[in-house]
Scaffold this active site. Sequence first.
Site, PDB file in Angstrom:
ATOM      1  N   HIS A   1     -21.591 -12.225 -20.369  1.00 27.64           N
ATOM      2  CA  HIS A   1     -21.118 -11.294 -19.341  1.00 27.64           C
ATOM      3  C   HIS A   1     -22.041 -10.082 -19.207  1.00 27.64           C
ATOM      4  O   HIS A   1     -21.620  -9.009 -18.806  1.00 27.64           O
ATOM      5  CB  HIS A   1     -19.695 -10.839 -19.645  1.00 27.64           C
ATOM      6  CG  HIS A   1     -18.926 -10.423 -18.415  1.00 27.64           C
ATOM      7  ND1 HIS A   1     -19.268  -9.327 -17.670  1.00 27.64           N
ATOM      8  CD2 HIS A   1     -17.837 -10.952 -17.814  1.00 27.64           C
ATOM      9  CE1 HIS A   1     -18.408  -9.204 -16.666  1.00 27.64           C
ATOM     10  NE2 HIS A   1     -17.539 -10.182 -16.722  1.00 27.64           N
TER      11      HIS A   1
ATOM     12  N   HIS B   1      -7.319  -8.990 -14.778  1.00 25.63           N
ATOM     13  CA  HIS B   1      -8.155  -9.041 -15.980  1.00 25.63           C
ATOM     14  C   HIS B   1      -7.338  -9.180 -17.260  1.00 25.63           C
ATOM     15  O   HIS B   1      -6.313  -8.532 -17.424  1.00 25.63           O
ATOM     16  CB  HIS B   1      -9.072  -7.822 -16.046  1.00 25.63           C
ATOM     17  CG  HIS B   1     -10.155  -7.892 -15.013  1.00 25.63           C
ATOM     18  ND1 HIS B   1      -9.952  -7.504 -13.720  1.00 25.63           N
ATOM     19  CD2 HIS B   1     -11.423  -8.384 -15.069  1.00 25.63           C
ATOM     20  CE1 HIS B   1     -11.053  -7.735 -13.027  1.00 25.63           C
ATOM     21  NE2 HIS B   1     -11.962  -8.272 -13.816  1.00 25.63           N
TER      22      HIS B   1
ATOM     23  N   ASP C   1      -9.634 -12.804 -15.547  1.00 27.18           N
ATOM     24  CA  ASP C   1     -11.034 -12.820 -15.981  1.00 27.18           C
ATOM     25  C   ASP C   1     -11.194 -12.116 -17.325  1.00 27.18           C
ATOM     26  O   ASP C   1     -10.410 -11.220 -17.655  1.00 27.18           O
ATOM     27  CB  ASP C   1     -11.921 -12.070 -14.969  1.00 27.18           C
ATOM     28  CG  ASP C   1     -12.164 -12.876 -13.704  1.00 27.18           C
ATOM     29  OD1 ASP C   1     -11.504 -13.914 -13.516  1.00 27.18           O
ATOM     30  OD2 ASP C   1     -13.020 -12.445 -12.907  1.00 27.18           O
ATOM     31  N   ASP C   2     -12.233 -12.484 -18.042  1.00 29.45           N
ATOM     32  CA  ASP C   2     -12.743 -11.742 -19.208  1.00 29.45           C
ATOM     33  C   ASP C   2     -12.007 -11.986 -20.523  1.00 29.45           C
ATOM     34  O   ASP C   2     -12.343 -11.378 -21.532  1.00 29.45           O
ATOM     35  CB  ASP C   2     -12.800 -10.217 -18.964  1.00 29.45           C
ATOM     36  CG  ASP C   2     -13.646  -9.849 -17.771  1.00 29.45           C
ATOM     37  OD1 ASP C   2     -14.383 -10.725 -17.276  1.00 29.45           O
ATOM     38  OD2 ASP C   2     -13.575  -8.686 -17.327  1.00 29.45           O
TER      39      ASP C   2
ATOM     40  N   HIS D   1     -16.344 -18.086 -16.988  1.00 31.31           N
ATOM     41  CA  HIS D   1     -16.770 -16.828 -16.367  1.00 31.31           C
ATOM     42  C   HIS D   1     -18.231 -16.571 -16.789  1.00 31.31           C
ATOM     43  O   HIS D   1     -19.135 -16.652 -15.984  1.00 31.31           O
ATOM     44  CB  HIS D   1     -15.838 -15.709 -16.820  1.00 31.31           C
ATOM     45  CG  HIS D   1     -15.944 -14.452 -16.033  1.00 31.31           C
ATOM     46  ND1 HIS D   1     -16.258 -14.423 -14.699  1.00 31.31           N
ATOM     47  CD2 HIS D   1     -15.756 -13.145 -16.392  1.00 31.31           C
ATOM     48  CE1 HIS D   1     -16.271 -13.164 -14.270  1.00 31.31           C
ATOM     49  NE2 HIS D   1     -15.981 -12.370 -15.272  1.00 31.31           N
TER      50      HIS D   1
HETATM   51 ZN    ZN Z   1     -15.669 -10.285 -15.547  1.00 32.52          ZN
END
Ligand code: ZN
Length: 320
Positions: A171, A273, A117-118, A167
């Site tokens: 965010h 991540h 993620d991210d 995602h």
């Molecule tokens: Zn995230």
Amino acid sequence: MSNEPISGLRERERRRRRVNRIKKVIIGLISFWMIFSLTAIVILTISITAANKRIDNVEQHNQADATGNSDSKKNDVDNNIDDNIGEDYEPTDDPIDDTGEDEPIDENAIKVYLTFDDGPSENTEKILDILKEYDVKATFFVIGKTDDYSKELYKRIVDEGHTIALHSYSHRYSSIYKSVEDYAKDLQKISDVVFDATGVRCKFIRFPGGSSNTVSAVSMKDIIKYVTEQGYVYFDWNVVNGDATAKNYTVDQLVDNVMNDVGKYQTNVVLMHDARAKTSTVEALPTIIEKILEKGYVILPIDDNTTPIQHIKVESVVTQ
Ligand code: ZN
């Protein structure tokens, strides 16, 4: 008669002592209460300050992401709040003996989906290099970055056979979870960014904080309903390496966190991540891959054959 004044004196003395004792008890109680209250106030203040700092950091970080300012120091704190939220979730379903999947590879193989993620971040290239070295494919749930370097990374993810998935663009919990419309706008924005960079229209998504997050101002069920109507499939996770917690796990601990849970299910979705500060995640990755392969599990990118792992099941929200 002659005892009268002496007993009177004694009585006074006793009374004086009794009053003193009561005074001491009262002072003691007041002191205890003051110390107790003060300690409670100090602890609360520290917790609130820490929580505020984390929220600020996440928001600042994501603002930086949104503008492509990826060399910002703010990246260090990354999305600590993000994926902590759903991490304590204990999956209760999808046991190993579940044979209801139509997987062309091997019906009985335990499947592991490594998810990041991210990203993209300063670590994406390193992660991609490791995946290439072991010839395994993963899934990247990306956020919105518009600088050329990040655009190249979106493209490299796709070119090397990994699944690119959405995602969030910003965010930022405070804005994306304000309403279904706000969520929809953010999702469309990241979808367009990825499409412009890669030509891919993503189908798979991961909610910031997961479907079980408790920070959304709007009911996640309404958001789930919306994304499902739009044809998206959302994925949560059932295994974590723990890199989103504030615990600062060592490389060995990150490996252990994954290996303790991976293989418990037929479908294992591992949350990790891809962010500047998550260097331990990169360092732990080769060992994690080696150990998973040693166990005889199959590592795959998320695709249409993957059983979605969902903290809030889509069937509980939408009748399809
Ligand atoms: Zn995230």
